[in-house]
Design a protein around this motif. Structure first.
Motif, mmCIF file in Angstrom:
data_model
loop_
_atom_site.group_PDB
_atom_site.id
_atom_site.type_symbol
_atom_site.label_atom_id
_atom_site.label_comp_id
_atom_site.label_asym_id
_atom_site.label_seq_id
_atom_site.Cartn_x
_atom_site.Cartn_y
_atom_site.Cartn_z
ATOM 1 N N VAL A 23 -7.735 -1.921 1.664
ATOM 2 C CA VAL A 23 -6.823 -1.247 -0.010
ATOM 3 C C VAL A 23 -6.058 -2.324 -0.276
ATOM 4 O O VAL A 23 -5.735 -2.487 -1.490
ATOM 5 C CB VAL A 23 -5.702 -0.493 0.530
ATOM 6 N N VAL A 72 0.761 -1.354 0.123
ATOM 7 C CA VAL A 72 0.126 0.354 -0.012
ATOM 8 C C VAL A 72 1.080 1.171 0.278
ATOM 9 O O VAL A 72 2.046 1.979 0.712
ATOM 10 C CB VAL A 72 -0.731 0.033 1.653
ATOM 11 N N LEU A 116 -6.632 7.876 4.089
ATOM 12 C CA LEU A 116 -7.629 7.269 5.036
ATOM 13 C C LEU A 116 -8.251 7.776 6.725
ATOM 14 O O LEU A 116 -9.141 7.891 6.705
ATOM 15 C CB LEU A 116 -7.371 6.082 4.931
ATOM 16 N N GLU A 170 -1.685 6.959 -0.874
ATOM 17 C CA GLU A 170 -2.844 6.889 -0.414
ATOM 18 C C GLU A 170 -3.590 6.735 1.177
ATOM 19 O O GLU A 170 -3.735 6.159 0.881
ATOM 20 C CB GLU A 170 -2.893 5.260 -1.670
ATOM 21 N N PHE A 182 -15.776 6.639 -0.429
ATOM 22 C CA PHE A 182 -15.448 5.531 0.848
ATOM 23 C C PHE A 182 -16.489 5.349 1.200
ATOM 24 O O PHE A 182 -16.656 3.739 1.123
ATOM 25 C CB PHE A 182 -14.202 5.939 1.867
ATOM 26 N N LEU A 231 -10.612 -1.830 -0.930
ATOM 27 C CA LEU A 231 -11.004 -0.187 -1.606
ATOM 28 C C LEU A 231 -10.319 0.282 -1.894
ATOM 29 O O LEU A 231 -8.514 0.739 -1.627
ATOM 30 C CB LEU A 231 -11.097 0.036 -0.047
ATOM 31 N N ALA A 232 -11.225 1.411 -2.942
ATOM 32 C CA ALA A 232 -9.493 2.190 -3.818
ATOM 33 C C ALA A 232 -9.945 2.684 -2.281
ATOM 34 O O ALA A 232 -10.891 3.650 -2.448
ATOM 35 C CB ALA A 232 -10.252 2.177 -5.053
ATOM 36 N N VAL A 233 -8.695 4.068 -3.483
ATOM 37 C CA VAL A 233 -8.305 5.731 -2.562
ATOM 38 C C VAL A 233 -8.111 6.447 -3.895
ATOM 39 O O VAL A 233 -7.580 6.590 -4.597
ATOM 40 C CB VAL A 233 -7.197 5.333 -2.122
ATOM 41 N N VAL A 263 -7.088 -0.510 5.569
ATOM 42 C CA VAL A 263 -5.299 -0.573 5.073
ATOM 43 C C VAL A 263 -5.268 -2.179 4.778
ATOM 44 O O VAL A 263 -5.227 -2.072 3.591
ATOM 45 C CB VAL A 263 -4.137 -0.302 6.013
#
Ligand SMILES: NC(=O)c1ccc[n+]([C@@H]2O[C@H](COP(=O)([O-])OP(=O)(O)OC[C@H]3O[C@@H](n4cnc5c(N)ncnc54)[C@H](OP(=O)(O)O)[C@@H]3O)[C@@H](O)[C@H]2O)c1
Length: 306
Positions: A263, A107, A115, A111, A149, A268-270, A260
């Motif tokens: 992700v 990760v 979060l 990004e 989100f 989960l896309a940031v 995290v």
């Protein structure tokens, strides 16, 4: 060290300045901040005096532990972490071990920095709404940080997601993120909804309340509209449904670990709609307030780091 402080005379009420080094308490790590992310709350903190002039702003940071906590808990020196902590907009920040999570190597730290406030708010508000499998969940301000989100998390939880945005371009990517419907305002939303996660307030909150089914709940997360919500007479009389306030409170390490991991798993896309060096924080603030950031605004505190 350098930090972003409140200065009412500066553009957007904030600027870079020299400040004293933080001193970590026994249960805190000293975090070397590589990236931070800007929230509406930071701008509210500066405007409202919640952070006094000269005080260091910021809540979202990701970087590397420069010094582990003296009490022996938490990540070791050198660990990559993300934190929801005060005074995050600084080269170094003292962070409670309970307010951070380790970031897996896969990760990106930039990004991860996006979060904390927005991702944790989306996760907690959705959890407060209870089980949403098969329910109609309306998310207002879906183009923004919390909204993007929330759309993804609600879709993963099995909800039928209606994402409300201000214009077609603001809705880009939301269908791919899991929204079943992307609507402008509440145009075309005729059927009742079971849950509302509201980031906008004002007249949209009133309209969303009117769409809420008996037994439903509206969670008031934010109020970017900046306008009053005027309820027509008797609109709050009828079969029970609830309007509940929301506040991100309590240490967020557990929720950050969940985010995290999502992700890292590709679940989960940031979306980072503005990314630049922290010297350009006033420009980022203008873009955020001007509704030109799809998703999150990320500031590079130490550009070379990854
Ligand atoms: N209670 C808590 O603990 C908590 C935690 C996190 C965030 N918040 C609050 O929740 C809200 C959403 O946060 P966020 O990070 O998602 O903010 P954001 O990224 O700026 O997104 C907010 C969205 O609101 C919409 N909006 C509608 N009217 C607006 C206006 N007059 N000015 C600006 N935006 C407007 C915009 O969407 P369109 O342009 O598509 O209309 C924008 O994308 C903020 O008020 C924030 O302070 C509260």
């Amino acid at each position: 060290m350098r930090a972003i402080i409140v200065d009412p005379s500066a553009p957007a009420g904030l600027r870079l300045a020299d400040v004293p080094e933080p001193v970590a308490g026994p249960s805190q790590v000293l975090l070397e901040v590589h990236h931070a992310s800007l929230n509406q709350g930071d701008l509210n903190d500066a405007r409202s005096g919640r952070v006094a002039p000269g005080g260091v702003l910021g809540s979202d940071a990701a970087g590397v532990v420069a010094q582990a906590a003296a009490d022996g808990r938490g990540p070791a020196t050198g660990a990559r972490v993300v934190a929801l902590a005060s005074e995050a907009f600084a080269q170094r920040s003292a962070v409670e071990v309970s307010a951070l999570a380790e970031v897996p190597p896969s990760v990106d730290l930039a990004e991860a920095a996006a979060l904390p406030v927005a991702g944790v708010a989306a996760l907690r508000a959705l959890r407060a709404a209870g089980a949403v499998l098969g329910k109609r969940v309306l998310i207002t301000g879906a183009s923004g940080g919390v909204g993007r989100f929330a759309v993804q998390l609600a879709a993963q939880a099995g909800a039928q997601v209606i994402a409300s945005v201000g214009s077609p371009s603001r809705g880009e990517g939301l269908a791919k993120a899991g929204a079943d419907e992307v609507v402008i305002g509440l145009d075309g939303v005729d059927e009742p909804v079971d849950v509302v996660l509201d980031n906008v307030g004002g007249p949209l909150l009133v309209a969303a309340w009117e769409l809420l089914a008996p037994g439903g709940s509206l969670h008031s997360i934010g109020w970017t509209a900046g306008e009053p919500a005027v309820f027509p007479p008797y609109s709050t009389v009828g079969p029970p449904k609830s309007l509940t306030s929301f506040l991100n409170q309590g240490e967020a390490g557990g929720e950050l670990a969940t985010l995290v991991q999502l992700v890292a798993a590709g679940r989960l896309a940031v979306e980072v709609g503005w990314h630049g060096p922290w010297e350009r924080v006033a420009e980022a603030a203008q873009a955020l307030v001007g509704r030109r950031v799809n998703g999150k605004a990320v500031l590079d505190v130490r550009p070379a780091a990854g």
